[in-house]
Design a protein around this motif. Sequence first.
Motif, PDB file in Angstrom:
ATOM      1  N   GLN A 137     -21.039   8.646 -73.949  1.00 40.08           N
ATOM      2  CA  GLN A 137     -21.585   7.948 -72.784  1.00 40.08           C
ATOM      3  C   GLN A 137     -20.522   6.988 -72.262  1.00 40.08           C
ATOM      4  O   GLN A 137     -19.851   6.297 -73.046  1.00 40.08           O
ATOM      5  CB  GLN A 137     -22.854   7.174 -73.146  1.00 40.08           C
ATOM      6  CG  GLN A 137     -23.511   6.466 -71.985  1.00 40.08           C
ATOM      7  CD  GLN A 137     -23.926   7.417 -70.867  1.00 40.08           C
ATOM      8  OE1 GLN A 137     -23.156   7.646 -69.945  1.00 40.08           O
ATOM      9  NE2 GLN A 137     -25.123   7.978 -70.981  1.00 40.08           N
TER      10      GLN A 137
ATOM     11  N   ASP B 269     -29.083   7.429 -73.586  1.00 37.12           N
ATOM     12  CA  ASP B 269     -28.712   8.826 -73.438  1.00 37.12           C
ATOM     13  C   ASP B 269     -27.282   9.070 -73.872  1.00 37.12           C
ATOM     14  O   ASP B 269     -26.398   8.219 -73.705  1.00 37.12           O
ATOM     15  CB  ASP B 269     -28.859   9.266 -71.981  1.00 37.12           C
ATOM     16  CG  ASP B 269     -30.315   9.450 -71.574  1.00 37.12           C
ATOM     17  OD1 ASP B 269     -31.185   9.459 -72.474  1.00 37.12           O
ATOM     18  OD2 ASP B 269     -30.573   9.594 -70.370  1.00 37.12           O
TER      19      ASP B 269
ATOM     20  N   ARG C 247     -28.041  16.309 -71.773  1.00 39.75           N
ATOM     21  CA  ARG C 247     -28.133  14.994 -72.401  1.00 39.75           C
ATOM     22  C   ARG C 247     -29.245  14.976 -73.431  1.00 39.75           C
ATOM     23  O   ARG C 247     -30.235  15.701 -73.302  1.00 39.75           O
ATOM     24  CB  ARG C 247     -28.390  13.909 -71.343  1.00 39.75           C
ATOM     25  CG  ARG C 247     -27.280  13.788 -70.312  1.00 39.75           C
ATOM     26  CD  ARG C 247     -27.672  12.887 -69.148  1.00 39.75           C
ATOM     27  NE  ARG C 247     -26.667  12.901 -68.096  1.00 39.75           N
ATOM     28  CZ  ARG C 247     -25.662  12.035 -67.993  1.00 39.75           C
ATOM     29  NH1 ARG C 247     -25.548  11.074 -68.882  1.00 39.75           N
ATOM     30  NH2 ARG C 247     -24.793  12.133 -67.008  1.00 39.75           N
ATOM     31  N   LEU C 248     -29.065  14.119 -74.423  1.00 36.20           N
ATOM     32  CA  LEU C 248     -30.080  13.893 -75.439  1.00 36.20           C
ATOM     33  C   LEU C 248     -30.166  12.396 -75.707  1.00 36.20           C
ATOM     34  O   LEU C 248     -29.176  11.674 -75.546  1.00 36.20           O
ATOM     35  CB  LEU C 248     -29.718  14.621 -76.748  1.00 36.20           C
ATOM     36  CG  LEU C 248     -29.829  16.144 -76.773  1.00 36.20           C
ATOM     37  CD1 LEU C 248     -29.248  16.689 -78.074  1.00 36.20           C
ATOM     38  CD2 LEU C 248     -31.286  16.590 -76.609  1.00 36.20           C
ATOM     39  N   PRO C 249     -31.339  11.926 -76.131  1.00 36.89           N
ATOM     40  CA  PRO C 249     -31.417  10.517 -76.544  1.00 36.89           C
ATOM     41  C   PRO C 249     -30.590  10.293 -77.801  1.00 36.89           C
ATOM     42  O   PRO C 249     -30.500  11.165 -78.674  1.00 36.89           O
ATOM     43  CB  PRO C 249     -32.912  10.310 -76.802  1.00 36.89           C
ATOM     44  CG  PRO C 249     -33.459  11.673 -77.062  1.00 36.89           C
ATOM     45  CD  PRO C 249     -32.636  12.619 -76.247  1.00 36.89           C
TER      46      PRO C 249
END
Length: 333
Positions: free
Chosen positions: A68, A103, A125-127
């Motif tokens: 990120q 994210d 995207r993933l948490p």
Amino acid sequence: MSNFLMRREDEYNHAPDPVPNFNESVYSNGFDFRQRVGGWMRLGNRVNEGRAELSVCLYLPDGRVACQFQRPRIEHNNAFDAGGLSYEVIEPFKSIRMQYEGDLLIVDNPDDLREPQRLFAEGPRLPGRVDFTHVASSPIHGGEPTDDVTPTMYGRDFSRGHFNQHGKVDGVIEVGAERWQIDGRGWRDHSWGPRYWQAIYYYRLFIANFEDGDGFMLLRITDEAGKTRRLGVLLVDGEYEEVTDLNVITDWTDKHDPHRVRLSVATDKRKALIDAEVLTLAPLRNRRQVDGETLISRIAEGYSKFTWDGREGFGMTEYIERVEDGQMVGYPL
């Protein structure tokens, strides 16, 4: 380092200088040797520009990168807390904690980071969550110069003060449904003062830890006039030995990225030959508009395996340099 002063209050935020490019940043990395997972986080407060620079870059065991990069708004320099990334001093000179929740962009092929606009617009995207606690395994190295001539680690046009430290790292990395409990080692730093990334002409930086607690930080940095400084430390039995000489020989990929490196190092107490292999490289760039011109720096961030006297360690290989007329100014040095 007799020419540097390190105060307990330097662990915390400083009053900003009255210059547009004042920056105060904190960085931490951590790697679990057995699971071959880890990464780094950085938060740089640019309060006079009203924003921070947020970076999270994780190297997953299967070769993917989860990352990120943001420029969240900030209104003060009283804390490191922006965009889901925070940093706290638990005990000065001894222990810090750095956490991110938000994210993460999942990059199956790290080479795709060469086209970040497309990747950030279309990438999955993933948490994610990262929580690193560093506990010191070395003294503090650096601080603020006590005279007007001693350069900081990267030079006074990049920071007025800078210190760093090796440590034991415990914590967790979560990416979507995957979770790794981290029991490893890492490194942290803290800088403050005026900074543009393009103030660096080019450098080669190597940071490593070994399971027995030894490690190193090695830097070869060259300015626009061609003057080169070789500096850093070997960490041996809990004590730092200042580097007196350093040579760097790089094997490059066809994209001019570092792949393997041979390091020869000298201190007053020993000589060392160290081999580095970049396992996963995140090819990043920084762009800045100055007087209508776009200035670009290449920032190659490589998760690396290091071999020293038959021991395997892990850490980072970082190559930064300006890009001029489409060419990286430090290549092939």
